[in-house]
Design an enzyme around this catalytic site. Sequence first.
Site, short mmCIF file in Angstrom:
data_model
loop_
_atom_site.label_atom_id
_atom_site.label_comp_id
_atom_site.label_asym_id
_atom_site.label_seq_id
_atom_site.Cartn_x
_atom_site.Cartn_y
_atom_site.Cartn_z
CE1 TYR A 136 -35.53 3.38 -15.53
CE2 TYR A 136 -33.41 2.29 -15.63
CZ TYR A 136 -34.75 2.30 -15.91
OH TYR A 136 -35.33 1.25 -16.58
CE LYS A 165 -35.55 4.61 -18.75
NZ LYS A 165 -34.54 3.57 -19.03
CB ILE A 207 -35.13 6.64 -21.79
CG1 ILE A 207 -34.73 7.95 -21.13
CG2 ILE A 207 -33.95 5.67 -21.88
CD1 ILE A 207 -33.55 8.63 -21.78
#
Length: 301
Positions: A136, A165, A207
């Site tokens: 992330y 992400k 996401i």
Amino acid sequence: MRVDFKGVFPAITTPFNADLTVDHGFLAEHCRWLVEQGSAGIVPLGSLGEGATLSADEKWKILETCVAAVGERVPIMPGISALGTHEAVALAKHAASAGCRGLMVLPPYVYSTDWREMRAHVAAVLGATDLPCMLYNNPVAYRTDFVPEQIAELAAAFPNLKAVKESSTDVRRVTGIRALLGQRLDILVGVDDAIVEGIDAGATGWIAGLVNAFPAESVALYRYAMEGKKREAAELYRWFLPLLRMDTVPKFVQLIKLVQERIGRGSARVRPPRLVLEGQELEQARATLEHALATRPRLEV
């Protein structure tokens, strides 16, 4: 173990009872509803899930609830972050033992420093289990920026790093990662108001935040963008953008929970230091939401 990182993955909010304990009954119901509406997986314990306000025991029980609710149907991929590396590694191992099928690996909550130290932290989490992992990258929130060259270094060292992400808000990062790594990693858009642009640049997953309240619209927008249906995507995006932008401001948790409450899918309760919205902020949010509901488009079946 394999996880398909393509599709819409809700970063779920954490529901609280009136006494601010976790509402596990609604949590399970919410997960089931999101999957029924087309979500490809569930991502608990992220920023939107107020992970920093949850104790280790609360996090473990949340994972167990999510897995019991939908874990046989879609992957549960919790956010793995903590103040310290030891705590993050312990959470990753518990997630594996609880039946989660993937991990979203974050930098530490507070401490941000150079690449040597941040690499050591995420490497410890990536190496803690054999679960497929998604890195992330959110320099806006966490002050740690994993640039494409660093992501490539991690991908070379850890075969279980399968996705990124990307929440830098710069869609050029998508093309930058693709230029270095080709199709080695899946790339998921991590900010709601960049989903169409991100897919155009080569991302293949999302996401998402507003999906907690509008899953059908989120799944449709993702599908239009992936299928190259420019007109349909543009029309739905135009309607959705004022809501999607709620995901990109400091009080995004309060805003998204407010939207959930308004449509009857949750409560606006948040844990301190967050407080529920009031005054002009509340009025503006309500005005945006009411206009969106009044003009909500009819989706193709």
